[in-house]
Design a protein around this motif. Sequence first.
Motif, short mmCIF file in Angstrom:
data_model
loop_
_atom_site.label_atom_id
_atom_site.label_comp_id
_atom_site.label_asym_id
_atom_site.label_seq_id
_atom_site.Cartn_x
_atom_site.Cartn_y
_atom_site.Cartn_z
N SER A 274 0.26 -1.78 0.13
CA SER A 274 0.22 0.00 0.07
C SER A 274 0.67 1.45 0.39
CB SER A 274 -0.71 -0.13 1.00
OG SER A 274 -2.39 -0.82 0.87
N ALA B 276 -3.68 -4.67 -0.51
CA ALA B 276 -3.32 -4.38 -0.43
C ALA B 276 -3.80 -3.24 -1.68
CB ALA B 276 -2.17 -4.90 -0.75
N ASN B 277 -4.32 -3.47 -2.93
CA ASN B 277 -5.15 -2.75 -4.30
C ASN B 277 -6.13 -2.40 -3.60
OD1 ASN B 277 -2.46 -3.47 -6.43
ND2 ASN B 277 -1.66 -5.53 -5.13
N PRO C 8 -5.04 -0.48 5.45
CA PRO C 8 -5.17 0.07 4.65
C PRO C 8 -5.04 1.34 4.42
CG PRO C 8 -6.68 -1.38 3.25
CD PRO C 8 -6.97 -1.35 4.74
N LYS D 244 -1.96 4.85 4.75
CA LYS D 244 -1.86 5.50 3.48
C LYS D 244 -1.65 7.45 4.38
CE LYS D 244 -3.40 3.34 -1.14
NZ LYS D 244 -2.48 4.10 -1.21
#
Length: 450
Positions: A74, A145-146, A279, A283
């Motif tokens: 991430s 993670a995507n 995630p 970020k």
Amino acid sequence: MSDKPKDHYWIKSGFINILQNFSGVFFGFAGFYVLVRLLSKHDFGVWTLFLSTTTILEAIRSGLLQNALVKFISASDEHEHPDIITASFAISGLVSIFCITAILIFAPFLSRLWDSPELVQMLYLYIAIYFFSGLQAQFNGIEQANLRFNGIFLTTIIRQGSFFTFVVVCYLFSVEVKLIYLVWVQIISAILGMSLAFYYCRRHLQISYEVSKMWVKKLFGYGKYAFGTLISSLLSGTVDQMMLGALLSPAASGAFNIAVRITNLIDIPGNAVATIVFPQSAKRMETEGKSAIKYLYEKSVGTTLALVVPVVVFLYLFSDIVIHLIAGEKYNDSIPLLQITLLYCLLIPYGRQFGTILDSIGKTKVTFFVVVVTATLNLVLNYFFIQSFDVMGAAYATLCSNVVGFIIAQVILKREIDVSIGNTWMYMFRFYPEFLEKYIKPFLKNRALK
């Protein structure tokens, strides 16, 4: 305009994850509902002990790898993804070899400890499940993670739905069910789940030709504390059932498991929110700092409490009816157990998001030590309380250790990101009118226009 993509992500991801957690708990719960009627109290207790053991083995691998994999993919550039994924597979292979060796060595010992001879063959067959579920966990981690969750949702449906279908067919057609049959069905389900997980992550599955020592070190360095945290947390949640099986009987473990199964329904919102928050918080820590993390924690806990509190109150008031409907009158001893376990369900949203937030900001070591202290306390209290209060001792021990863990976690969060318990309850009460204004009223208005 910039808020709309974010809103879309949270709404869509939240909906998928709630569906995923609901379906997982539903199939697990529905399968349990049938199994308590298909199996004797002894066999159901043995099945409970088998699941407790295998859950810990799964957590050894996923705890060491999954959060680390999600965090670094991430927060890293796309050209680094092949090295990260390859390093994760390498660590997963080594952990799998270690755990399989442990199964071969300790299966006979556990069988004698719990007076369950059939457990040896069950655990040996579980090795095949462990292999396929390891691949599935890697594929699901890459997808998460995507910021994609469709495959995770569908693999949950396939794995647990196929097992549930088998036990329902056996129940409807009065087929005798042996514990070993259930393990064989789980093997088939694991193969199906792994295949589907691969299909959904294949676009992001980029493998490097060499194993990067740097990324192995980074993943392991981060994951070792997340691993310890998850293992300690799971031990804290299963040690009561294991100790009941050793100190009393498998049947006592099964009775306690019924109360735990019911309260697991309350974990659906918390699991869904944690999957989305992790995630996102990784970020936001990089771009917005700790103030954004503070808001994420308080808002996510408040939202979870808004969904949890009404269910806890209902189950507490009607616990006798719920137990009779779900497990039958032969499990009357589960009624007071359910009432005690419901009390610490109110603390679970705080603890779950505590781990999620601290892991995402790189404080996995702190999370690890908090959970180890709580798990150790739970183990000690279970040993003494079970001998003093019989089956109820396990519920008292878990409640006490959860209260202590809650206090420690809040002190740390106050120091790290200045969280407020009062804000979590403020967000909880705000959830109801906000939900009414944003979703219910527009829905009713659109219906009226049609």
